[in-house]
Structures are given as C-alpha cells and as structure tokens.
Design a protein around this motif. Sequence first.
Motif, short mmCIF file in Angstrom:
data_model
loop_
_atom_site.label_atom_id
_atom_site.label_comp_id
_atom_site.label_asym_id
_atom_site.label_seq_id
_atom_site.Cartn_x
_atom_site.Cartn_y
_atom_site.Cartn_z
N HIS A 28 0.81 -1.23 0.00
CA HIS A 28 0.00 0.00 0.00
C HIS A 28 0.84 1.28 0.00
CE1 HIS A 28 -3.65 -2.36 0.56
NE2 HIS A 28 -2.88 -3.15 1.28
N ASN A 72 -5.46 1.10 -5.66
CA ASN A 72 -4.04 1.47 -5.86
C ASN A 72 -3.58 1.18 -7.29
OD1 ASN A 72 -1.57 2.52 -5.27
ND2 ASN A 72 -0.83 0.77 -4.09
N SER A 89 -8.00 3.14 3.66
CA SER A 89 -8.39 2.21 2.60
C SER A 89 -9.91 2.07 2.52
CB SER A 89 -7.77 0.84 2.87
OG SER A 89 -8.38 -0.11 2.04
#
Length: 452
Positions: A28, A72, A89
């Motif tokens: 991430h 992403n 997220s």
Amino acid sequence: MGPGVVRELAEVVGSAHVVTDPELLAAHVVDWTGRFRGHSPAMVRPGSTAEVAGVLDVCRRHQVALVPQGGNTGMVGGGVPLAGELVLSSQRLTSAGDVDLAARQITVGAGVSVETVQLAAAAAGLRYAVDFGARGSATIGGSIATNAGGINVLRHGGTREQLLGVEAVLGTGDVVSRLSGLVKDNTGYHLPGLLCGSEGTLGVVTAARLRLVEAPSQVVTALVGFATIDDAVTAVSTWRRATDLLDAAEIVLAAGVQLVAATFGYPLPFDRPCAAYVLVEASDHDDPTERFAELVAGAVGVEQVAVATDAARRAALWRYRDEHTAAINTVGVPHKFDVTLPIGALAAFMADVPHVVAEVEPTAITWLFGHVGDGNVHVNVTGVAPDADHLDERVLGFVVSRGGSISAEHGIGTAKARWLSLDRSAGDVSAMRAIKRALDPAGILNPGVLLA
Ligand code: FAD
Ligand code: 2HG
Ligand code: ZN
C-alpha cells in the motif's frame, strides 16, 4: 503519529482494522508502476461512512495527514503515502445495492470494483459504461476521485457523466449524502461533480449512485492496421463523423504490439507489422458489421484488418491494446504522460514527441498508445530514472505548446503537481486553492496531491 492516535483510530474502526504490520503495509506504500514509493505508520479500514467521519475527526484533531486509497491502480502517485501519511483504505466499503431497473441506476460502496459494477449491470441486462484495463482492481471511489475515462468515453462519456450522486465525508467533517438518483436536481452547487476528479483532496467518497446504460446486443470489434499514424488518426475522425455507433477507438503502434505479443506469448496479429493499428468497436441493436466494413473500406492507408464478433475473438484482439501497460512495466519503471491533444494536432504530436524525449534522454524508449477517439494519447517513457524531472518538464511543456492538456484522465496526483500552472491560469489555480481551503481547512487530505 503516536500510539495515542492509533488507539483513537482503533476505537473508531476496531483494532483489527488499523494495520501497522510493515509486511501488510508494503503493497500500500508503492504505486502500481513502482515509480512512487513512500511509507506509512498505518492503514485504517473504516467500514461505513460514519467510521470514515470518525477517522477524519481523529486526523483533524491530531493534524494527521491521510491518503485515501482504493485499488491502488492510479498512475500519478496520488494514492500512496509519499510523505508518511496514514492510508485510509476503502477495502471495507463494499456494500452494493440491487440494480434499480426502472431508473437504470445502482448504488454501491466506494470500495466496490469497477468490474463488479459492470457484472451487476450485465446480470440485469444493462451496462456500466466506464471500462478500462484495471477494471478488476480499480474501485468506484478511486474512479470517481480521478474521474476515470477509459475506452468508452467517446460514446458514453467518462465517470462524471455516469455519476448521479455521491456520499462523501469532506475534510471539514461534513457528510454529503446525495444518493437519490434524481436525474434533474439543480438544488445548489453540484458537489458530486466537484468531488469527481478532486483526487481525494476535498473529501473521502464512501458510496455512489451510478447511471447504467442499455447493453449492446450486437458488437463488432476490429483491429485495423494502417500505413501511418496520420492515416489512423484521420480514419477515426472520419468514422466518428459518419456514425454514432463507435464505442471505442484505440490506437497502438507496431513496437507496442510487438512488445505485448513477446511479453505474453501471443501471436502477432498479422503476418506483416503495420505502423499503427486502431482497435475499433461498434455496437447496435442490429448487427453493425456491414456498416462498419463500409467505413473501414473507405479509409485511406488500411493495410490489414481482423474482425471479430464473438466474445473470445474480440477479447483476443483487445489484449493487444489492454496489455500495453503491463507489458511496458516489464521493460522498466515508466514515466507516464497521459495527455490530450486537439484532434487536428494529434498525429503530428505522436510523430514528434519521441524526438522531444530523445533531446533530453537520448537512450530512452518512447511508447505511444491510447484513446485516439477522444484525442488522448498515453506517452510512456522507459529507460530513465524515476526522478528525471527534466523529462517531465520538457514533455509536458511540449504538450501545452501544441494546445494540449497535461492530464486527460489519470489526474495530476503528485507526479504533475509542480506543472499544474503550465496548463491552468493563475486565476484557475487560485480558485482551486480556495475550494481546497474551504473543504479541507486543516489540509489533512492528500496534502501532496494536485495543489501541493
Ligand atoms: P487509487 O489508485 O487507489 O487512487 C487514485 C486516486 O484516488 C488517489 O488520489 C486516491 O487518494 C484517490 N482515492 C481513491 N479512493 C478514494 C475515495 N474513496 N475517496 C476519495 N479519494 C479516493 N485510468 C483511466 O482513467 N483510464 C484508463 O483507461 C485506465 N486504464 C488503466 C489500466 C491499467 C492496467 C492500470 C493499472 C490503470 C489504469 N488507469 C486508467 C488508472 C486507474 O486505474 C484509475 O485512475 C482508477 O480510477 C483508480 O482507481 P483506484 O481504486 O485504483 O484508485
Ligand atoms: C490505458 O489507457 C490506461 O491503458 C493506462 O490509461 C495508460 O499505462 C498507461 O500509461
Ligand atoms: Zn487510458
């Protein structure tokens, strides 16, 4: 960010949803291309709009900056924590309502993938018109934040055109909830339209009401090989004037097709390479193949044609286009320039831009492909250092000098924030800054993005 903040975040979302393990965070903190790599103390995964509001409240009180993140798959370094921000997220914002057949609409959570919406629409005999290669991972929230375009813009418009409403938590903490789906609704500022394309700098989108369109009953896809880029661009302009049935018109060049075929072990589409190929798709209630064949036959510079009407062969043609991004990433970490040119300037731009790149990076390779139907070409450059900013400066300046835009569909992110004023006047940037100050007064939302 101290342990006190982590505790407060855990009180909002539950400790299982505040991820601090570096191994779990690893995927991430770096973007899809590998060009933008940062670090983060934690990723928080709220499960509702109220929890998103709670997270933003903690962040505001402690002045903690955060980066909203969906799938992403963004291409401009906007969804990764480059300066040690918290990652918010949307993984758990995955509610999905039923398709509303009467209204032809659907309401979904921000973390639902674009492909999931497409499949839900198809199961109801309808279609979600936004489509692009990252459909399986890209989220509705991310596609709204970037106003994603993709392959069907020429017929149906981009994400903003499908967006009837959003639910979002603004940087102020205010919750905007407009999910009624009313098609005519002029009550005040159009906040969904403003949030669309705001790249997570004004608010966190938590849900959206989306327009669905009629599913095409007959689809024809063709790969048309041309002698020159100019012939390919001219043919697409002519076809667009002649018919409304085109869903997609995408351009790829010989080197890119060769790379995709070699990377993934596909046969080359034709026995001889062509300078440029247009992947074109048309659909209608009645079979559009004949009409379409007439158009192709009338185009100048056509060297080869492959036509497909069944799903498997259509998909086999699409992979020469869709897999450019993945294939280029196997060559090296690319600099990506997602630009639009006026259609009359596009062919000359495509011919000239490799020379412009070579002036400043003589050993670099320039790859060109994109959505020729709407003037959007993706210039990818490999063989240069990720921080070779002089290349970005030169290419983006060149785009503007030819009357183009430095961002067609991927956004500005952190990658192009320094060059925003190449393309937007001082008054324009100042208005954007005023909106940012009003909706995110603490400056906690994506501080490095767009207006850095
Ligand atoms: P992320 O990458 O996670 O985030 C993108 C931006 O949105 C960041 O600034 C982030 O902070 C913000 N954001 C994410 N979620 C939210 C939220 N819930 N609320 C507020 N802000 C949020 N793009 C196109 O436009 N057209 C294409 O044809 C296209 N093709 C692609 C093909 C491939 C193979 C790949 C890898 C990417 C492609 N993209 C394309 C780029 C990308 O997929 C889109 O930009 C997509 O919309 C990003 O969605 P995401 O969920 O991955 O967002
Ligand atoms: C596409 O059209 C995407 O395939 C990605 O927008 C473009 O990789 C790119 O530069
Ligand atoms: Zn694209």
